[in-house]
Structures are given as C-alpha cells and as structure tokens.
Write an enzyme that holds these catalytic residues in place. Structure first.
Site, PDB file in Angstrom:
ATOM      1  N   ASP A 131     -19.126 -10.318 -15.144  1.00 15.54           N
ATOM      2  CA  ASP A 131     -19.642 -10.932 -16.368  1.00 15.54           C
ATOM      3  C   ASP A 131     -19.337  -9.999 -17.540  1.00 15.54           C
ATOM      4  O   ASP A 131     -19.140  -8.797 -17.362  1.00 15.54           O
ATOM      5  CB  ASP A 131     -21.156 -11.119 -16.275  1.00 15.54           C
ATOM      6  CG  ASP A 131     -21.562 -12.267 -15.349  1.00 15.54           C
ATOM      7  OD1 ASP A 131     -20.689 -13.055 -14.947  1.00 15.54           O
ATOM      8  OD2 ASP A 131     -22.768 -12.368 -15.039  1.00 15.54           O
ATOM      9  N   ARG A 183     -12.933 -16.430 -16.798  1.00 19.66           N
ATOM     10  CA  ARG A 183     -13.952 -17.408 -17.213  1.00 19.66           C
ATOM     11  C   ARG A 183     -14.087 -17.258 -18.732  1.00 19.66           C
ATOM     12  O   ARG A 183     -14.372 -16.158 -19.219  1.00 19.66           O
ATOM     13  CB  ARG A 183     -15.302 -17.138 -16.561  1.00 19.66           C
ATOM     14  CG  ARG A 183     -16.411 -18.049 -17.122  1.00 19.66           C
ATOM     15  CD  ARG A 183     -17.816 -17.505 -16.843  1.00 19.66           C
ATOM     16  NE  ARG A 183     -18.103 -17.397 -15.438  1.00 19.66           N
ATOM     17  CZ  ARG A 183     -18.925 -16.460 -14.924  1.00 19.66           C
ATOM     18  NH1 ARG A 183     -19.504 -15.578 -15.711  1.00 19.66           N
ATOM     19  NH2 ARG A 183     -19.133 -16.407 -13.635  1.00 19.66           N
TER      20      ARG A 183
HETATM   21  P1  FDA Z   1     -23.730 -24.392 -27.042  1.00 18.99           P
HETATM   22  O1  FDA Z   1     -24.275 -23.070 -27.472  1.00 18.99           O
HETATM   23  O2  FDA Z   1     -23.219 -25.312 -28.069  1.00 18.99           O
HETATM   24  O3  FDA Z   1     -24.774 -25.098 -26.118  1.00 18.99           O
HETATM   25  C1  FDA Z   1     -24.722 -26.468 -25.799  1.00 18.99           C
HETATM   26  C2  FDA Z   1     -26.104 -26.895 -25.315  1.00 18.99           C
HETATM   27  O4  FDA Z   1     -26.320 -26.351 -24.004  1.00 18.99           O
HETATM   28  C3  FDA Z   1     -27.255 -26.327 -26.155  1.00 18.99           C
HETATM   29  O5  FDA Z   1     -27.609 -27.188 -27.164  1.00 18.99           O
HETATM   30  C4  FDA Z   1     -28.371 -26.120 -25.174  1.00 18.99           C
HETATM   31  O6  FDA Z   1     -29.176 -27.277 -25.108  1.00 18.99           O
HETATM   32  C5  FDA Z   1     -27.669 -25.959 -23.853  1.00 18.99           C
HETATM   33  N1  FDA Z   1     -27.697 -24.563 -23.417  1.00 18.99           N
HETATM   34  C6  FDA Z   1     -26.742 -23.634 -23.601  1.00 18.99           C
HETATM   35  N2  FDA Z   1     -27.058 -22.484 -23.000  1.00 18.99           N
HETATM   36  C7  FDA Z   1     -28.272 -22.683 -22.427  1.00 18.99           C
HETATM   37  C8  FDA Z   1     -29.138 -21.884 -21.650  1.00 18.99           C
HETATM   38  N3  FDA Z   1     -28.847 -20.607 -21.342  1.00 18.99           N
HETATM   39  N4  FDA Z   1     -30.289 -22.425 -21.230  1.00 18.99           N
HETATM   40  C9  FDA Z   1     -30.632 -23.694 -21.537  1.00 18.99           C
HETATM   41  N5  FDA Z   1     -29.835 -24.502 -22.245  1.00 18.99           N
HETATM   42  C10 FDA Z   1     -28.677 -24.015 -22.689  1.00 18.99           C
HETATM   43  N6  FDA Z   1     -22.021 -15.284 -21.937  1.00 18.99           N
HETATM   44  C11 FDA Z   1     -21.610 -14.009 -22.024  1.00 18.99           C
HETATM   45  O7  FDA Z   1     -21.657 -13.414 -23.107  1.00 18.99           O
HETATM   46  N7  FDA Z   1     -21.130 -13.356 -20.915  1.00 18.99           N
HETATM   47  C12 FDA Z   1     -21.023 -13.984 -19.707  1.00 18.99           C
HETATM   48  O8  FDA Z   1     -20.580 -13.371 -18.731  1.00 18.99           O
HETATM   49  C13 FDA Z   1     -21.443 -15.341 -19.615  1.00 18.99           C
HETATM   50  N8  FDA Z   1     -21.352 -16.031 -18.438  1.00 18.99           N
HETATM   51  C14 FDA Z   1     -21.632 -17.367 -18.416  1.00 18.99           C
HETATM   52  C15 FDA Z   1     -21.402 -18.128 -17.262  1.00 18.99           C
HETATM   53  C16 FDA Z   1     -21.586 -19.485 -17.260  1.00 18.99           C
HETATM   54  C17 FDA Z   1     -21.304 -20.276 -16.010  1.00 18.99           C
HETATM   55  C18 FDA Z   1     -22.032 -20.150 -18.446  1.00 18.99           C
HETATM   56  C19 FDA Z   1     -22.204 -21.632 -18.486  1.00 18.99           C
HETATM   57  C20 FDA Z   1     -22.283 -19.418 -19.577  1.00 18.99           C
HETATM   58  C21 FDA Z   1     -22.106 -18.041 -19.582  1.00 18.99           C
HETATM   59  N9  FDA Z   1     -22.357 -17.284 -20.720  1.00 18.99           N
HETATM   60  C22 FDA Z   1     -21.954 -15.970 -20.769  1.00 18.99           C
HETATM   61  C23 FDA Z   1     -23.114 -17.873 -21.859  1.00 18.99           C
HETATM   62  C24 FDA Z   1     -22.201 -18.414 -22.939  1.00 18.99           C
HETATM   63  O9  FDA Z   1     -21.567 -17.355 -23.606  1.00 18.99           O
HETATM   64  C25 FDA Z   1     -23.005 -19.217 -23.980  1.00 18.99           C
HETATM   65  O10 FDA Z   1     -23.934 -18.390 -24.601  1.00 18.99           O
HETATM   66  C26 FDA Z   1     -23.752 -20.414 -23.418  1.00 18.99           C
HETATM   67  O11 FDA Z   1     -23.013 -21.065 -22.426  1.00 18.99           O
HETATM   68  C27 FDA Z   1     -24.039 -21.413 -24.544  1.00 18.99           C
HETATM   69  O12 FDA Z   1     -22.849 -21.903 -25.088  1.00 18.99           O
HETATM   70  P2  FDA Z   1     -22.261 -23.359 -24.770  1.00 18.99           P
HETATM   71  O13 FDA Z   1     -20.796 -23.231 -24.653  1.00 18.99           O
HETATM   72  O14 FDA Z   1     -22.941 -23.952 -23.594  1.00 18.99           O
HETATM   73  O15 FDA Z   1     -22.477 -24.211 -26.072  1.00 18.99           O
END
Ligand code: FDA
Length: 310
Positions: A131, A183
């Site tokens: 990560d 990722r």
């Molecule tokens: P966006 O921020 O637009 O979110 C879309 C919607 O998803 C939000 O409106 C909310 O409702 C929902 N949502 C998003 N995140 C949520 C959460 N945690 N809990 C509840 N609801 C949530 N980051 C990083 O810096 N290092 C890493 O190694 C990882 N690894 C990682 C693995 C996986 C499988 C995922 C899905 C995400 C990560 N992340 C991460 C987190 C990533 O950087 C990011 O902060 C979140 O995914 C939110 O961004 P979205 O792309 O989902 O869009």
C-alpha cells in the site's frame, strides 16, 4: 469542516474509543467495513466474498509502529497471513503497509522484514501488494519496492500509486515500463496543497488520465475506486481499446458500495475487495464511517458525548 474536525478529534479520545469498541451499535456499523478481529475472521470474510464472485486482498490493520519488536510482530502476522491464504482455494492476496513493518524505525529493519514476508509469500505462491501511505513515505516505499520487484519478480509483489500527488507524474510511466503491477488510487491522506491536487475535478482528472494510461500500458492493472463516474469512464476506455473484461480489475473497500461490487461482477468484470482485519479496526472503521453520507460520525460522537463521558 470545523464541526467535522471537532468530531474527528473527539472520536479519537480514548474514552470514546473504549465506549465505541464495546458498544454493539458502533461495532455493527463498523463491522461492515472489517473482516473481523482475527486472521481467521478475515479469511472467512474472503470466503464469503468469493461465493459472491468477488476476489479479495486481506490487510492486517495497523501502521506506524515505533519499535523493532512491534515491526517483527507485524511481520509474523503477515507471514501467517500468506501461509493461511495459501491453504485456501481463494483468489486472495496480502496488502501491507511498510510503516507497519518498521519504516519509521529504520529502513534497513523494514527491508529485512519485507524480505521475510516475501520469502514466505514466494514459498506459498501468494502475491503481496505494498500500500502507499503519506507523501513522505512515497520515496522510500518506491525505493524498497523497486528493489524487491527486481529480486522477487513483478508477479510476486506489486505497488500502489496515488493520482493526487501533483509532482510525481513520472512514477506511473516508470513503474509501468518496468512491468510493475500497479493499483491506482486517488489518494487517501490529508496532505498540504503544495503536494497534492485538492480540487475534486483536479483529482478526478488526474485519476482518469492515469487510469487510461494504465489500461493502455499497464500489466494487469487494478483500478481502485468507488466513484461510479470514474468506473463508467474506465469501462468505456477499456471497451474502446478492445480489452477483455479480465485484462484489468476493479478494486473496492470491503463494505463500501456493495451494490456496485455485485453489479460489476454480474456484468463480467473482475472485482477485488480490500478486507482489513485485526484488533486495531477502530481507527480504520472510523475513517470509513466518516465518509458515509449524511454526517453519521457527527451523530455518533454527539450520542457518546451525552452518555459515556469518563
Ligand atoms: P471518491 O472519493 O469520489 O469516493 C466515491 C464515494 O465512495 C464517496 O462519496 C463515498 O461515499 C465512498 N467512499 C470512498 N471511500 C470510502 C471509505 N473509505 N469508506 C466509506 N465510503 C467511502 N489510498 C492510499 O492513499 N493508499 C492506498 O494504498 C490505498 N489503497 C486502496 C485500496 C483500495 C482497494 C481502495 C478502494 C482504495 C484505496 N485507497 C488507498 C483509498 C483511495 O486513495 C481513496 O481515498 C478512496 O478510494 C476514495 O476515493 P474514490 O476513488 O473511491 O472516490
């Protein structure tokens, strides 16, 4: 924002933590995001997700250990995890954070622990993903990653890159050219505006541009987002490129947008859920609850301020 920050600091108070951890209401709310407190519970969750057609990556929650002994203890859990994964017929791998393996203590210590995990993972034929954490760790994480990718191979260990980093445009092309399994995420930490894009359109634009690049040039890329607009765009780029649906995968966090996860599976896409487990679940779950729509965290902290003060 002021109320949100206030709620955040309240929620981190030890008395709130104690009340929350032992309160069924909070545990129920938090539990949707967590595989459980033990490795066995994490594996059981992975098994249940597999039955729904969803692959998994499990993660022992915890970061920023402050001693060599804590780093070694976390390494033991990571080693037990890859061995346990190998004992199951699951499409599952391990995600881990280098600050849990002692990156704040000593980089050489962390490297030694990472090698121990990857030796066990290679023996068990289990993939491990590093990560990505706060921006100050990007440089050492990539340094350690490049070294272990060279030593163990790109199909043994992968990396996470964050689109919100505004001054690191070259990482993606360099890692993709090296054949790294990436990722891509938007980025999940609060960082200064000099370091990251802050406006939503800037973050989303960077993520989509990089997702498009990865679909063209990446090796088995993972696009990690819950953003339905980003997912729709990724699908249309992939279709325009004529990619098979299993040439890439969508990754989402366990308990977030389960409806979307199931819909993607039904439509034939590969979906992997990130399943955290471990005793430190509270801080992780708090972050997820805070992101729930409608100020759920604010309502919860108000409730505890009224009833559970020390
Ligand atoms: P966006 O921020 O637009 O979110 C879309 C919607 O998803 C939000 O409106 C909310 O409702 C929902 N949502 C998003 N995140 C949520 C959460 N945690 N809990 C509840 N609801 C949530 N980051 C990083 O810096 N290092 C890493 O190694 C990882 N690894 C990682 C693995 C996986 C499988 C995922 C899905 C995400 C990560 N992340 C991460 C987190 C990533 O950087 C990011 O902060 C979140 O995914 C939110 O961004 P979205 O792309 O989902 O869009």
């Amino acid at each position: 924002m002021i109320l949100r920050n206030f709620s955040r600091s309240i929620a981190r108070q030890p008395w709130i933590r104690k009340a929350a951890v032992s309160t069924p209401l909070i545990r129920d709310l938090a539990w949707r995001f967590i595989g459980g407190e033990t490795l066995e519970a994490g594996i059981a969750t992975a098994r249940a997700l597999r039955a729904r057609g969803i692959s998994t990556t499990i993660n022992h929650v915890g970061t920023h250990v402050r001693s060599a002994s804590a780093a070694v203890a976390a390494t033991e859990v990571a080693i037990a995890s890859v061995r346990r994964i190998a004992g199951e017929r699951l499409d599952c791998y391990l995600s881990l954070k280098l600050t849990q393996l002692g990156l704040d203590v000593d980089e050489a210590l962390c490297a030694a622990q990472l090698h121990r995990v990857l030796d066990a993972a290679a023996h068990a034929a289990v993939f491990v993903r590093l990560d990505m954490e706060e921006s100050r760790y990007v440089e050492p994480t990539l340094r350690l990653f490049d070294a272990v990718r060279a030593a163990y191979g790109a199909d043994a260990v992968g990396i996470v890159l964050q689109s919100y980093l505004r001054h690191r445009p070259d990482d993606l092309a360099r890692e993709a050219a090296a054949g790294s399994r990436i990722r891509l995420v938007k980025g999940g930490y609060w960082e200064p505006a000099e370091v990251v894009w802050r406006r939503r359109d800037e973050v989303d634009g960077a993520f989509l541009a990089q997702a498009g690049y990865l679909l063209r040039h990446g090796r088995r890329p993972a696009l990690a987002t819950h953003d339905p607009r980003a997912i729709a765009r990724i699908r249309s780029i992939a279709a325009a490129l004529g990619l098979e649906q299993d040439a890439f995968e969508f990754q989402l966090l366990h308990g977030v947008r389960e409806d979307l996860q199931d819909a993607l599976v039904r439509e034939g896409y590969r979906v992997r859920s990130y399943v955290p487990f471990g005793e430190q679940w509270y801080e992780y779950a708090l972050g997820c609850i805070r992101r729930l729509p409608g100020g759920a965290l604010d309502r919860l902290t108000e409730r505890f301020r009224g009833s559970e003060a020390p």
